[in-house]
Design a protein around this motif. Structure first.
Motif, PDB file in Angstrom:
ATOM      1  N   ALA A  83     -16.106  68.683 -27.620  1.00 17.89           N
ATOM      2  CA  ALA A  83     -16.636  70.048 -27.994  1.00 17.89           C
ATOM      3  C   ALA A  83     -15.130  70.401 -29.448  1.00 17.89           C
ATOM      4  O   ALA A  83     -14.590  69.871 -28.975  1.00 17.89           O
ATOM      5  N   VAL A  84     -16.446  71.179 -30.266  1.00  8.39           N
ATOM      6  CA  VAL A  84     -15.414  71.389 -30.995  1.00  8.39           C
ATOM      7  C   VAL A  84     -15.350  73.049 -31.292  1.00  8.39           C
ATOM      8  O   VAL A  84     -16.347  74.375 -31.149  1.00  8.39           O
ATOM      9  N   VAL A  85     -13.923  73.741 -30.680  1.00  6.57           N
ATOM     10  CA  VAL A  85     -13.539  75.222 -31.395  1.00  6.57           C
ATOM     11  C   VAL A  85     -13.116  75.364 -32.808  1.00  6.57           C
ATOM     12  O   VAL A  85     -12.277  74.864 -33.163  1.00  6.57           O
ATOM     13  N   GLU A  86     -13.952  76.437 -33.078  1.00  5.87           N
ATOM     14  CA  GLU A  86     -13.630  77.056 -34.358  1.00  5.87           C
ATOM     15  C   GLU A  86     -12.071  78.033 -34.331  1.00  5.87           C
ATOM     16  O   GLU A  86     -12.204  78.512 -33.076  1.00  5.87           O
ATOM     17  N   GLY A  87     -12.200  78.202 -34.852  1.00  8.01           N
ATOM     18  CA  GLY A  87     -10.669  79.429 -35.483  1.00  8.01           C
ATOM     19  C   GLY A  87      -9.892  78.447 -35.843  1.00  8.01           C
ATOM     20  O   GLY A  87      -8.728  77.280 -35.293  1.00  8.01           O
ATOM     21  N   GLU A  88      -8.570  79.228 -36.457  1.00  2.16           N
ATOM     22  CA  GLU A  88      -7.113  78.420 -36.764  1.00  2.16           C
ATOM     23  C   GLU A  88      -6.358  78.255 -35.220  1.00  2.16           C
ATOM     24  O   GLU A  88      -6.491  79.958 -34.804  1.00  2.16           O
ATOM     25  N   VAL A  89      -5.329  78.300 -35.166  1.00  2.68           N
ATOM     26  CA  VAL A  89      -4.764  78.110 -33.813  1.00  2.68           C
ATOM     27  C   VAL A  89      -3.846  78.195 -34.954  1.00  2.68           C
ATOM     28  O   VAL A  89      -2.971  78.474 -35.233  1.00  2.68           O
ATOM     29  N   THR A  90      -2.682  78.898 -33.600  1.00  4.98           N
ATOM     30  CA  THR A  90      -1.639  80.201 -33.702  1.00  4.98           C
ATOM     31  C   THR A  90      -0.509  80.292 -33.523  1.00  4.98           C
ATOM     32  O   THR A  90       0.579  80.757 -33.697  1.00  4.98           O
ATOM     33  N   GLY A  91      -0.754  79.714 -32.086  1.00  2.01           N
ATOM     34  CA  GLY A  91       0.346  79.325 -31.136  1.00  2.01           C
ATOM     35  C   GLY A  91      -0.190  79.078 -29.833  1.00  2.01           C
ATOM     36  O   GLY A  91      -1.004  77.975 -29.622  1.00  2.01           O
ATOM     37  N   LEU A  92       1.475  78.287 -29.042  1.00  3.88           N
ATOM     38  CA  LEU A  92       0.371  77.659 -27.664  1.00  3.88           C
ATOM     39  C   LEU A  92       0.796  78.659 -26.518  1.00  3.88           C
ATOM     40  O   LEU A  92       1.401  79.431 -26.490  1.00  3.88           O
ATOM     41  N   ALA A  93      -0.031  78.315 -25.827  1.00  3.78           N
ATOM     42  CA  ALA A  93      -0.176  79.175 -24.072  1.00  3.78           C
ATOM     43  C   ALA A  93       0.467  78.744 -22.934  1.00  3.78           C
ATOM     44  O   ALA A  93       0.525  77.368 -23.635  1.00  3.78           O
ATOM     45  N   VAL A  94       1.893  78.457 -22.573  1.00  7.48           N
ATOM     46  CA  VAL A  94       2.497  77.932 -21.209  1.00  7.48           C
ATOM     47  C   VAL A  94       2.944  79.065 -20.119  1.00  7.48           C
ATOM     48  O   VAL A  94       2.815  80.053 -20.061  1.00  7.48           O
ATOM     49  N   ASP A  95       2.395  77.700 -19.304  1.00  5.28           N
ATOM     50  CA  ASP A  95       2.099  78.974 -18.176  1.00  5.28           C
ATOM     51  C   ASP A  95       3.781  79.042 -17.131  1.00  5.28           C
ATOM     52  O   ASP A  95       4.549  78.780 -18.056  1.00  5.28           O
ATOM     53  N   GLY A  96       3.177  79.549 -16.153  1.00  9.52           N
ATOM     54  CA  GLY A  96       4.346  80.238 -15.468  1.00  9.52           C
ATOM     55  C   GLY A  96       5.774  79.015 -15.285  1.00  9.52           C
ATOM     56  O   GLY A  96       6.968  79.063 -14.813  1.00  9.52           O
ATOM     57  N   ASP A  97       4.920  77.842 -15.295  1.00  6.97           N
ATOM     58  CA  ASP A  97       5.799  76.801 -14.567  1.00  6.97           C
ATOM     59  C   ASP A  97       6.191  75.668 -16.181  1.00  6.97           C
ATOM     60  O   ASP A  97       6.442  74.863 -15.864  1.00  6.97           O
ATOM     61  N   ASP A  98       6.118  76.390 -16.745  1.00  5.51           N
ATOM     62  CA  ASP A  98       6.911  75.885 -18.755  1.00  5.51           C
ATOM     63  C   ASP A  98       5.522  74.686 -19.080  1.00  5.51           C
ATOM     64  O   ASP A  98       6.131  73.332 -18.942  1.00  5.51           O
ATOM     65  N   ARG A  99       4.557  74.451 -18.563  1.00  8.34           N
ATOM     66  CA  ARG A  99       3.596  73.703 -19.334  1.00  8.34           C
ATOM     67  C   ARG A  99       2.828  73.753 -19.679  1.00  8.34           C
ATOM     68  O   ARG A  99       1.519  75.350 -19.250  1.00  8.34           O
ATOM     69  N   LEU A 100       1.840  73.059 -20.534  1.00  5.12           N
ATOM     70  CA  LEU A 100       1.090  73.605 -21.598  1.00  5.12           C
ATOM     71  C   LEU A 100      -0.274  73.638 -20.889  1.00  5.12           C
ATOM     72  O   LEU A 100      -0.528  73.249 -20.018  1.00  5.12           O
ATOM     73  N   SER A 101      -0.784  75.426 -21.305  1.00  5.31           N
ATOM     74  CA  SER A 101      -2.089  75.937 -21.003  1.00  5.31           C
ATOM     75  C   SER A 101      -2.939  75.459 -21.596  1.00  5.31           C
ATOM     76  O   SER A 101      -4.331  75.811 -21.581  1.00  5.31           O
ATOM     77  N   GLY A 102      -2.721  76.001 -22.512  1.00  4.09           N
ATOM     78  CA  GLY A 102      -3.693  76.036 -23.980  1.00  4.09           C
ATOM     79  C   GLY A 102      -3.119  76.978 -25.297  1.00  4.09           C
ATOM     80  O   GLY A 102      -1.850  76.762 -25.790  1.00  4.09           O
ATOM     81  N   VAL A 103      -4.032  76.814 -25.813  1.00  2.00           N
ATOM     82  CA  VAL A 103      -3.733  76.961 -27.586  1.00  2.00           C
ATOM     83  C   VAL A 103      -4.080  78.289 -27.802  1.00  2.00           C
ATOM     84  O   VAL A 103      -4.813  78.771 -27.691  1.00  2.00           O
ATOM     85  N   THR A 104      -3.524  78.759 -28.650  1.00  2.00           N
ATOM     86  CA  THR A 104      -4.114  80.362 -29.297  1.00  2.00           C
ATOM     87  C   THR A 104      -4.933  80.199 -30.638  1.00  2.00           C
ATOM     88  O   THR A 104      -4.261  79.912 -30.801  1.00  2.00           O
TER      89      THR A 104
END
Length: 327
Positions: A199-220
């Motif tokens: 899949a292709v996700v459009e849009g500029e990546v502005t940062g990272l999303a991290v969960d409560g266990d300090d694991r990467l959960s996604g990008v903003t």
């Protein structure tokens, strides 16, 4: 007496610049060949952010710092000197040897040089990315693909190699997504990705999303959304740590992929690591940006064998000259 005072006036057979896998493997081979060896190590290995290394038979999963520590113990046990510091430049001496200059102002002399200074990974300018490099912000699937197999993986587009990266990482996880970011994908790119189920996700990546266990959960994303991922794949620029080499007149060469320069390296003979300057060899990522730890160590050994052979041949030439002079 400290190391600097003890070695300033010493002539070593070989000075190894760089104390990573390539440099230490070279030093081990040379000292076992009864050569006097000094390793100058700045202490900032490329793989320092990674907690584990993979693909090195017998050492899979080992902390890279543990491998380096074990390597230092082995080489010093044979008599190699290790000096903490940064070699910043070198001069060719009239006798064909070298004077290596360090950042603290001290110098050391060598008959031959083995430069294994590695490279610097220059990362995309996305907030938070550098802090997670080598952890869940990744580059090499052969280093980290197994650990994130079948997990959501996002590839940050930033050049023509990004589609190739997505194609590679999809082999480890069918849940691979390409983040278009600021890169313009061609129609051919989109067709290939669609055929592969990426899949292709459009849009500029502005940062990272991290969960409560300090694991990467996604990008903003700039539009306010979040694209899920447990690993973010990027394409750094590989910049050779070449200061000592360029000071000797050895230039860097652009590393090209699909017509685009993605880094620099110092050219050398593929079999021996010999550079265009007699007496200087290279090993590891400074000359082979894609080499993993095992490959870098192997190059260090190959270069060391070539250096020892060169020293033996020089000794033979001088012996013949002395023999003829005395005849």
């Amino acid at each position: 007496m400290d190391d600097a005072e003890e070695t300033m006036d010493t002539l070593f057979d070989v000075v190894v610049v760089g104390g990573g896998a390539a440099g230490l493997a070279g030093a081990l081979t040379l000292v076992r060949a009864r050569r006097s060896v000094l390793v100058i190590d700045a202490g900032n290995p490329r793989n320092a952010p990674a907690a584990h290394m993979h693909g090195y038979l017998g050492h899979d999963g080992r902390d890279p710092a543990q491998l380096a520590a074990r390597g230092r113990e082995e080489v010093t046990g044979y008599g190699v000197r290790i000096r903490q510091g940064t070699a910043i430049a070198a001069d060719r001496l009239p006798d064909g040897g070298f004077l290596v200059r360090c950042g603290d102002g001290s110098t050391v002399r060598a008959r031959r040089l083995l430069v294994a200074t590695g490279l610097v990974d220059e990362l995309p300018a996305v907030p938070g990315l550098a802090a997670r490099w080598g952890r869940d912000v990744l580059h090499c699937p052969y280093c980290h693909g197994w650990e994130v197999r079948d997990a959501p993986v996002a590839v940050l587009a930033g050049g023509p190699l990004s589609v190739h990266q997505a194609q590679l990482w999809r082999h480890w996880s069918e849940r691979t997504t390409l983040l278009a970011h600021t890169w313009e994908l061609t129609a051919e790119d989109r067709e290939l990705l669609a055929a592969l189920g990426v899949a292709v996700v459009e849009g500029e990546v502005t940062g990272l999303a991290v969960d409560g266990d300090d694991r990467l959960s996604g990008v903003t994303l700039a539009g306010g959304g979040v694209a899920e991922c447990r690993a973010l794949v990027v394409a750094p620029r590989f910049t050779a740590r070449s200061g000592v080499l360029t000071s000797l007149g050895l230039p860097t060469t652009g590393l090209e992929r699909d017509g685009r320069v993605i880094g620099t390296f110092v050219a050398s003979d593929a079999a021996t690591g010999a550079t265009a300057l007699p007496g200087v060899w290279v090993a590891g990522n400074v000359t082979a940006p894609m080499a993993q730890v095992a490959g870098a160590a192997a190059q260090g050994v190959q270069a060391a064998v070539a250096i020892n052979t060169d020293l033996i041949e020089e000794q033979a030439r001088r012996a013949v000259e002395a023999y003829r002079a005395g005849s």
